[in-house]
Scaffold this active site. Structure first.
Site, mmCIF file in Angstrom:
data_model
loop_
_atom_site.group_PDB
_atom_site.id
_atom_site.type_symbol
_atom_site.label_atom_id
_atom_site.label_comp_id
_atom_site.label_asym_id
_atom_site.label_seq_id
_atom_site.Cartn_x
_atom_site.Cartn_y
_atom_site.Cartn_z
ATOM 1 N N ASN A 1 0.861 -1.183 0.000
ATOM 2 C CA ASN A 1 0.000 0.000 0.000
ATOM 3 C C ASN A 1 0.899 1.235 0.000
ATOM 4 O OD1 ASN A 1 -1.828 2.017 0.467
ATOM 5 N ND2 ASN A 1 -2.348 1.389 2.555
ATOM 6 N N LYS B 1 0.090 4.254 -0.404
ATOM 7 C CA LYS B 1 -0.577 5.477 0.098
ATOM 8 C C LYS B 1 -0.325 6.636 -0.891
ATOM 9 C CE LYS B 1 -0.201 3.549 4.641
ATOM 10 N NZ LYS B 1 -0.322 3.703 6.069
ATOM 11 N N HIS C 1 -9.833 1.345 4.416
ATOM 12 C CA HIS C 1 -8.593 1.640 5.144
ATOM 13 C C HIS C 1 -8.868 2.708 6.209
ATOM 14 C CE1 HIS C 1 -4.561 2.872 6.135
ATOM 15 N NE2 HIS C 1 -4.137 1.735 5.594
ATOM 16 N N GLU D 1 -7.274 5.145 7.239
ATOM 17 C CA GLU D 1 -6.958 6.540 6.890
ATOM 18 C C GLU D 1 -8.115 7.183 6.140
ATOM 19 O OE1 GLU D 1 -3.094 5.805 5.146
ATOM 20 O OE2 GLU D 1 -2.343 5.366 7.156
ATOM 21 N N GLU E 1 -6.164 -4.572 10.616
ATOM 22 C CA GLU E 1 -5.151 -3.546 10.857
ATOM 23 C C GLU E 1 -5.533 -2.722 12.085
ATOM 24 O OE1 GLU E 1 -2.858 -2.365 7.065
ATOM 25 O OE2 GLU E 1 -4.717 -1.247 7.057
ATOM 26 N N GLY F 1 1.820 2.635 10.959
ATOM 27 C CA GLY F 1 2.826 3.694 10.888
ATOM 28 C C GLY F 1 3.490 4.037 12.213
ATOM 29 N N SER G 1 2.704 -1.636 10.565
ATOM 30 C CA SER G 1 4.142 -1.643 10.899
ATOM 31 C C SER G 1 4.854 -2.958 10.580
ATOM 32 C CB SER G 1 4.350 -1.287 12.377
ATOM 33 O OG SER G 1 3.897 0.021 12.620
HETATM 34 P P1 PGA Z 1 2.328 0.676 7.734
HETATM 35 O O1 PGA Z 1 0.895 0.839 7.021
HETATM 36 O O2 PGA Z 1 2.914 -0.640 7.248
HETATM 37 O O3 PGA Z 1 3.117 1.856 7.264
HETATM 38 O O4 PGA Z 1 2.076 0.656 9.194
HETATM 39 C C1 PGA Z 1 0.022 -0.242 6.866
HETATM 40 C C2 PGA Z 1 -1.237 0.231 6.192
HETATM 41 O O5 PGA Z 1 -1.629 1.384 6.399
HETATM 42 O O6 PGA Z 1 -1.868 -0.510 5.435
#
Ligand code: PGA
Length: 251
Positions: A11, A13, A99, A101, A169, A175, A212
């Protein structure tokens, strides 16, 4: 236990450029080797790179996916938006929906997510349906109820789950460099499986973990038998780190 049949979903982003696509050549080579060919490696770049990335991987073992879509499946006057028909036309086969976000920053409700999933399935896209609790839910011991609500409303009216992959998640893990304790992760994933099975009997859902994931923790996470793969954010933009994560799933 590790297995050779896992999902690795990158991903990106709101990052990435054509240079990153070129660097993915090393991942494409790995994906085409005998040892790794049963893995499903999927790149989800920003919309603007979908078609260029598709052209790069179309003769390989790698697929492309989008990170979101507009809830309206028909074409229409929605300036700046992309629906699943447009996504499909880029060559993408997968789509990430729900997601955190988008849930948290763009007011995406469970009902909107349900519309998006239906739209994606009607275009024969495979859905990576994200669910997960916030830190406050975890502190209030509300994780189970949150996951249940996300799954129940998100999947409402959907008869066939075959084209849906679930990504657990925890929002507090995305993150942050913090991953759940092994027992907590297994408990939550088993609860997710239980909830899905209640909604639809006789399916064997694929559950990915996201939050992460990096070359240091991938091996330990991959040994959890309930986990069928990873949704990787930050570490996926770096081809070397992404390859390391894939390789770490082998003993
Ligand atoms: P990250 O993000 O690996 O940077 O924690 C995972 C995600 O948002 O799918």
């Amino acid at each position: 236990m590790t297995n050779n049949n896992m999902f690795f979903i990158a991903n990106w982003k709101m990052y990435g450029n054509t240079g990153n696509i070129i660097k993915s050549t090393t991942v494409i080579k790995l994906a085409n080797t005998k040892k790794y060919k049963n893995h499903k490696i999927i790149y989800c770049p920003p919309y603007t790179l979908l078609n260029a990335f598709y052209k790069k991987v179309k003769n390989s073992n790698i697929s492309i996916g989008a990170q979101n879509c507009h809830a309206n499946s028909d074409f229409g006057a929605f300036t700046g938006s992309i629906n699943t028909k447009l996504i499909k036309s880029t060559g993408a086969k997968y789509i990430i929906i729900g997601h955190s976000e988008n849930r948290n920053n763009n007011d995406e409700t469970n009902l909107i997510i349900n519309k998006k999933i239906k739209s994606a399935l009607s275009e024969n896209l495979k859905v990576v349906f994200c669910i997960g609790e916030k830190l406050s839910d975890k502190k209030n011991k509300n994780t189970y109820n949150v996951l249940k609500k996300q799954l129940k409303i998100g999947l409402k009216g959907i008869k066939n789950f075959n084209n849906i992959i679930f990504a657990y998640e925890p929002v507090w893990s995305i993150g942050t460099g913090i991953i759940p304790k092994r027992t907590e992760l297994i408990r939550n994933i088993n609860n997710v499986i239980k909830i899905i099975n209640k909604l639809k009997k006789s399916i064997n859902p694929k559950i990915l973990y996201g939050g992460s994931v990096n070359p240091k923790n991938a091996k330990e996470l991959a040994q959890i038998k309930e986990i069928n793969g990873f949704l990787v954010g930050g570490a996926s933009l770096n081809a070397k780190k992404f390859i390391d994560i894939i390789k770490k799933t082998y003993n």
